[in-house]
Design an enzyme around this catalytic site. Structure first.
Site, PDB file in Angstrom:
ATOM      1  N   ALA A  37       0.870  -1.189   0.000  1.00  0.00           N
ATOM      2  CA  ALA A  37       0.000   0.000   0.000  1.00  0.00           C
ATOM      3  C   ALA A  37       0.908   1.241   0.000  1.00  0.00           C
ATOM      4  O   ALA A  37       0.770   2.149   0.826  1.00  0.00           O
ATOM      5  CB  ALA A  37      -0.958  -0.003   1.189  1.00  0.00           C
ATOM      6  N   HIS A  42       6.734   5.837   1.835  1.00  0.00           N
ATOM      7  CA  HIS A  42       7.565   4.698   1.416  1.00  0.00           C
ATOM      8  C   HIS A  42       8.513   5.108   0.288  1.00  0.00           C
ATOM      9  O   HIS A  42       9.666   4.691   0.246  1.00  0.00           O
ATOM     10  CB  HIS A  42       6.684   3.559   0.890  1.00  0.00           C
ATOM     11  CG  HIS A  42       5.769   2.954   1.896  1.00  0.00           C
ATOM     12  ND1 HIS A  42       4.400   3.045   1.812  1.00  0.00           N
ATOM     13  CD2 HIS A  42       6.022   2.256   3.027  1.00  0.00           C
ATOM     14  CE1 HIS A  42       3.849   2.412   2.826  1.00  0.00           C
ATOM     15  NE2 HIS A  42       4.808   1.932   3.593  1.00  0.00           N
TER      16      HIS A  42
END
Ligand code: PAF
Length: 283
Positions: A37, A42
């Site tokens: 996700a 990230h």
């Protein structure tokens, strides 16, 4: 953008083949552990890894052992194709996508427990969480044999736990923290933000505002306990359903801090409906 996207490895053996080649060529290898996700937080980890290391592995595994029975394991957002497209756009070298049977084969019986650091803050209400994190992260480090690993400061306690584990177990990897990425209104990026309703999403940025307010007050000489009293009142009036904790702790040891502000960090966890939000900030 790469034409073909990252190499996709679903077994440890497949990942190690590539890592062995890269190391034989003298390249530094980074690993970025994630549960998928993928969001801009990230991607900032991947970019930091790419600045330091020639080859970057991103692991995507929703780790069942870090969720308690009543937590959101089944509901946790998953989207392999979208994640791989984002990694392709960044030019990540390899995506490691193991199945549960690859990570926890029949008979698996080991749990890595880091004492002290895991018994405060998030560890109080999530007693199994950090054992699951330490176990899976130690496996990912051993499996990838990477030189450096990148962790977001949004999960600051997790970063400290992983760094302690690496030191205590002599795992030959350097753990690198990366600053939290925020939405324009200050909300820390999190895969769980998708759970928020429109009304909850409007309340959520108050977390960062309260942490910033507390950090400013303490930097101006207010004690931690006075800053916490102010912060609790501000969170209550912002509309969170429950404050799990709001604390000021030492950024290395997580010991409580009151008078001195040197090396202090403010930590918060709140709940809105089923959704738990955490954040933290240096003073
Ligand atoms: O931060 C996460 O997404 C997870 O806790 C991690 C480090 C990937 C371990 O499952």
């Amino acid at each position: 953008m790469s034409e073909t996207g990252p190499i996709v490895a679903r077994t440890v053996a497949a990942m190690r083949e590539h890592v062995a080649l890269w190391k034989a060529e003298g390249n530094l290898v980074a690993v970025v552990p994630t549960m998928g996700a993928l969001h801009d937080g990230h991607l900032a980890l991947v970019k930091a890894a790419q600045r330091d290391c020639r080859r970057v592995i991103v692991t995507i595994f929703v780790n069942p052992t870090q969720f308690a029975a009543e937590e959101d394991l089944d509901a946790y957002p998953r989207g392999e194709a979208a994640d791989l497209a984002k990694l392709q756009a960044l030019g990540a070298d390899l995506a490691f996508l193991p199945g549960v049977d690859q990570m926890y084969p029949d008979g698996f019986a080991t749990n890595v427990r880091v004492e002290g650091l895991t018994e405060v803050l998030c560890g109080l209400e999530r007693p199994v969480h950090f054992g699951g994190v330490a176990t899976v992260v130690s496996k990912l480090f051993n499996q990838s044999k990477a030189d450096r690993a990148y962790f977001g400061e949004k999960d600051y306690q997790q970063f400290l736990v992983v760094r302690r584990m690496v030191r205590d177990l002599d795992i030959p990897i350097e753990v690198v923290p990366v600053p939290t990425v925020r939405e324009s209104d200050g909300l820390a990026m999190s895969s769980r933000n998708v759970y928020l309703s429109k009304e909850q999403r409007a309340v959520a940025p108050a977390l960062y505002k309260v942490l910033s307010g507390m950090a400013t007050r303490m930097a101006q000489g207010e004690t931690a306990s006075a800053a916490i009293t102010w912060g609790r009142a501000a969170l209550d009036s912002a509309g969170f359903d429950r404050i799990e904790y709001l604390e000021v702790r030492d950024a290395e040891t997580l010991a409580p801090i009151d008078g001195a502000t040197r090396n202090a960090r403010v930590f918060v966890a709140t709940h809105m409906g089923e959704t738990r939000l955490i954040d933290n900030l240096a003073v």
